[in-house]
Design an enzyme around this catalytic site. Structure first.
Site, PDB file in Angstrom:
ATOM      1  N   CYS A  81       0.830  -1.206   0.000  1.00  0.00           N
ATOM      2  CA  CYS A  81       0.000   0.000   0.000  1.00  0.00           C
ATOM      3  C   CYS A  81       0.862   1.252   0.000  1.00  0.00           C
ATOM      4  O   CYS A  81       1.747   1.405   0.854  1.00  0.00           O
ATOM      5  CB  CYS A  81      -0.909   0.005   1.226  1.00  0.00           C
ATOM      6  SG  CYS A  81      -1.900   1.508   1.359  1.00  0.00           S
ATOM      7  N   CYS A  89      -1.300   6.450   6.860  1.00  0.00           N
ATOM      8  CA  CYS A  89      -2.569   5.858   7.263  1.00  0.00           C
ATOM      9  C   CYS A  89      -2.365   4.911   8.438  1.00  0.00           C
ATOM     10  O   CYS A  89      -1.416   4.126   8.466  1.00  0.00           O
ATOM     11  CB  CYS A  89      -3.182   5.106   6.085  1.00  0.00           C
ATOM     12  SG  CYS A  89      -4.646   4.140   6.516  1.00  0.00           S
ATOM     13  N   CYS A  92      -3.620  -0.091   8.784  1.00  0.00           N
ATOM     14  CA  CYS A  92      -2.908  -1.374   8.715  1.00  0.00           C
ATOM     15  C   CYS A  92      -1.620  -1.290   9.533  1.00  0.00           C
ATOM     16  O   CYS A  92      -0.881  -0.315   9.437  1.00  0.00           O
ATOM     17  CB  CYS A  92      -2.565  -1.736   7.281  1.00  0.00           C
ATOM     18  SG  CYS A  92      -3.992  -2.116   6.250  1.00  0.00           S
ATOM     19  N   CYS A 177      -8.212   2.191  -1.057  1.00  0.00           N
ATOM     20  CA  CYS A 177      -7.797   1.373   0.085  1.00  0.00           C
ATOM     21  C   CYS A 177      -7.681  -0.076  -0.395  1.00  0.00           C
ATOM     22  O   CYS A 177      -8.667  -0.665  -0.853  1.00  0.00           O
ATOM     23  CB  CYS A 177      -8.818   1.477   1.217  1.00  0.00           C
ATOM     24  SG  CYS A 177      -8.490   0.355   2.591  1.00  0.00           S
ATOM     25  N   GLN A 271     -19.865  -9.080  11.200  1.00  0.00           N
ATOM     26  CA  GLN A 271     -18.442  -9.321  10.991  1.00  0.00           C
ATOM     27  C   GLN A 271     -17.990  -8.713   9.661  1.00  0.00           C
ATOM     28  O   GLN A 271     -18.684  -8.813   8.652  1.00  0.00           O
ATOM     29  CB  GLN A 271     -18.152 -10.818  11.011  1.00  0.00           C
ATOM     30  CG  GLN A 271     -18.298 -11.447  12.385  1.00  0.00           C
ATOM     31  CD  GLN A 271     -17.164 -11.069  13.329  1.00  0.00           C
ATOM     32  OE1 GLN A 271     -16.108 -10.609  12.911  1.00  0.00           O
ATOM     33  NE2 GLN A 271     -17.389 -11.257  14.622  1.00  0.00           N
ATOM     34  N   TYR A 300     -24.701 -10.855  24.163  1.00  0.00           N
ATOM     35  CA  TYR A 300     -24.194  -9.850  23.221  1.00  0.00           C
ATOM     36  C   TYR A 300     -24.511 -10.355  21.811  1.00  0.00           C
ATOM     37  O   TYR A 300     -23.647 -10.430  20.939  1.00  0.00           O
ATOM     38  CB  TYR A 300     -22.691  -9.632  23.399  1.00  0.00           C
ATOM     39  CG  TYR A 300     -22.237  -9.537  24.841  1.00  0.00           C
ATOM     40  CD1 TYR A 300     -22.268  -8.337  25.537  1.00  0.00           C
ATOM     41  CD2 TYR A 300     -21.777 -10.672  25.508  1.00  0.00           C
ATOM     42  CE1 TYR A 300     -21.851  -8.259  26.862  1.00  0.00           C
ATOM     43  CE2 TYR A 300     -21.356 -10.613  26.832  1.00  0.00           C
ATOM     44  CZ  TYR A 300     -21.412  -9.411  27.507  1.00  0.00           C
ATOM     45  OH  TYR A 300     -20.993  -9.353  28.818  1.00  0.00           O
ATOM     46  N   GLU A 324     -29.127  -8.527  24.027  1.00  0.00           N
ATOM     47  CA  GLU A 324     -28.400  -7.540  23.225  1.00  0.00           C
ATOM     48  C   GLU A 324     -28.798  -6.137  23.678  1.00  0.00           C
ATOM     49  O   GLU A 324     -29.971  -5.868  23.929  1.00  0.00           O
ATOM     50  CB  GLU A 324     -28.726  -7.742  21.745  1.00  0.00           C
ATOM     51  CG  GLU A 324     -28.324  -6.619  20.818  1.00  0.00           C
ATOM     52  CD  GLU A 324     -26.839  -6.317  20.836  1.00  0.00           C
ATOM     53  OE1 GLU A 324     -26.485  -5.119  20.765  1.00  0.00           O
ATOM     54  OE2 GLU A 324     -26.023  -7.259  20.929  1.00  0.00           O
ATOM     55  N   ASP A 368     -20.203 -13.226  22.793  1.00  0.00           N
ATOM     56  CA  ASP A 368     -19.358 -12.495  21.842  1.00  0.00           C
ATOM     57  C   ASP A 368     -19.322 -11.039  22.305  1.00  0.00           C
ATOM     58  O   ASP A 368     -19.936 -10.160  21.703  1.00  0.00           O
ATOM     59  CB  ASP A 368     -19.958 -12.624  20.434  1.00  0.00           C
ATOM     60  CG  ASP A 368     -19.070 -11.999  19.357  1.00  0.00           C
ATOM     61  OD1 ASP A 368     -17.981 -11.501  19.693  1.00  0.00           O
ATOM     62  OD2 ASP A 368     -19.485 -11.993  18.185  1.00  0.00           O
ATOM     63  N   CYS A 395     -12.535 -10.710  20.077  1.00  0.00           N
ATOM     64  CA  CYS A 395     -11.761  -9.933  19.109  1.00  0.00           C
ATOM     65  C   CYS A 395     -10.549  -9.282  19.765  1.00  0.00           C
ATOM     66  O   CYS A 395      -9.798  -8.577  19.098  1.00  0.00           O
ATOM     67  CB  CYS A 395     -12.638  -8.873  18.450  1.00  0.00           C
ATOM     68  SG  CYS A 395     -13.325  -7.683  19.620  1.00  0.00           S
TER      69      CYS A 395
END
Length: 442
Positions: A81, A89, A92, A177, A271, A300, A324, A368, A395
């Site tokens: 990139c 940026c 990443c 991107c 996701q 969640y 939720e 989650d 995550c």
């Protein structure tokens, strides 16, 4: 004796030997005086010139960028990139690393967090130490998987499209991107100016041809006439209440996973990687092994991904309760699962709703939680329900490790752990841990 006045060290440069990777997309190094540096744009084992980007003379640690590579790692590649690199940026973290090396680094972070925060070795966590690439993402060095189906573009004061710089509100203008999914790129958002806008979020559904943009105007900014290269629905964020309102087209996109279609409204959570939903459903179902007549909790639960998967597998006498906190997500979940009579969705925060349900036992739990994790009180409640299996989708490796320690205190052990590289080129990684009562045999 007066304290020495503090002074900024931003811009100072140090020649350092780079040590291990750390959680957050950087590596650890020390100056000759022993000061700790968190250095981006480098790899373990390299010798670099690191320029301080954040920190003062009395800071516990400094943040820095590797601005010159003296001795390069064999895992280093030229960043594909053109917007990647020091001061550019911030999207990443690992453009400069071979794909296999990125996954290895993520594995090292998971292992370090498990050991430090939960006292678990990979073997004790039932993990083989690997981070699996998503289907179709195993590409040669120099090629970038175009995986990001949701991209929030930042707009500068001149209306130019870009992405945020690392730990900054500054905008790096971009023409394209590389990690944006084809469905995002084909909209042509980067080709035009967006005067009066603060952000433009693009969503390209995986399970349909639905495309959506969500506009956030600057204070007083007027909504532009949106003419893009593909048909698209348009939403806007209200500057007064932060609510998302329909301008034209559908107020939702249709996603698909586990042979079901899910409505996701108002930019709600789904996701981001096109393979993620199916990958995670498979991992969770293989770990939980739902049986007919099971009673399950989906915490969640978002728009009902896991509740739907379990609900299809537990027969007519089983039951699923989803909880939720997002109001629109609850509406979507109820719509998505209306054909499953034995699935019920409650609106509210898990730590508040769960004790009020009156549920004292269940067979299966899937959770989650957001990046901060579930926390001690929620985990304590869950360990008292006697579930046969618990699936924890995470995550953030640090939050996962903290919560696994709480589960251990409550009498649960990790049976298996799997890690998936669902965020290539970044430091993020997704894990699925399957837990069972510690008294159960292997």
């Amino acid at each position: 004796m007066q304290n020495e006045p503090t002074s900024s060290l931003v811009g100072e440069e140090y020649e350092v030997e780079v040590g291990p990777v750390a959680h957050g997309g950087h590596c650890i190094a020390r100056t000759s005086e022993g000061r700790v540096l968190f250095v981006r744009h480098t790899l373990p084992g390299e010798k670099v010139i690191a320029r301080v980007t954040d920190g003062e003379s009395d800071s516990r640690f400094l943040r820095a960028d590797a601005v010159r590579i003296i001795e390069a790692s064999k895992d280093r590649v030229e960043a594909p990139c053109p917007y990647a690199g020091p001061g550019r940026c911030g999207g990443c973290d690992w453009q400069h690393a071979r794909p296999g090396a990125q996954r290895r680094l993520k594995g090292e972070v998971i292992a370090e967090q498990l050991q430090r925060l939960a006292g678990l070795t990979p073997e004790e966590a039932g993990w083989d130490g690997t981070v699996m690439p998503a289907e179709g993402d195993k590409l040669p060095a120099g090629e970038v998987p175009a995986w990001r189906t949701r991209v929030q573009y930042a707009i500068d004061e001149d209306g130019k499209v870009g992405l945020r710089k690392h730990r900054s509100h500054d905008v790096e203008p971009v023409e394209r991107c590389l990690i944006a999914a084809p469905g995002v790129t084909e909209l042509g958002i980067e080709k035009r100016d967006w005067p009066g806008m603060a952000t433009v979020e693009a969503i390209a559904a995986t399970g349909s041809h639905d495309r959506q943009v969500i506009l956030t105007p600057r204070p007083g900014g007027r909504l532009p006439l949106v003419e893009l290269d593909k048909p698209v629905s348009v939403m806007r964020v209200d500057e007064r209440d932060g609510g998302v309102h329909r301008v034209h087209g559908r107020a939702f996109v249709r996603e698909r996973a586990d042979d079901r279609t899910y409505r996701v409204g108002s930019g709600g959570f789904w996701q981001v990687h096109p393979q993620a939903a199916n990958t995670l459903v498979r991992a969770v179902m293989q770990g939980l092994l739902p049986r007919k007549n099971d009673m399950a909790l989906d915490l969640y639960c978002g728009v009902g991904l896991f509740a739907g998967a379990i609900g299809q597998r537990i027969g007519e006498k089983g039951a699923v309760l989803g909880i939720e906190s997002g109001k629109r997500a609850v509406e979507d979940a109820r719509h998505n699962l209306k054909d499953l009579d034995r699935v019920r969705i409650e609106h509210g925060k898990v730590d508040q709703i769960l004790p009020r349900t009156g549920i004292t036992e269940c067979d299966l739990i899937v959770l989650d939680p957001p990046r901060a994790g579930a926390g001690k009180q929620v985990v304590k409640h869950l360990t008292g329900l006697g579930a046969r299996r618990i699936a924890y989708v995470a995550c953030d490796p640090a939050a996962l490790a903290r919560d696994l320690a709480y589960f251990r205190d409550g009498g649960y052990r990790v049976r298996t752990l799997r890690a998936f590289d669902l965020f290539p080129m970044t430091h993020h990684v997704e894990c699925v841990a399957i837990l069972e009562p510690a008294t159960k045999g292997s």
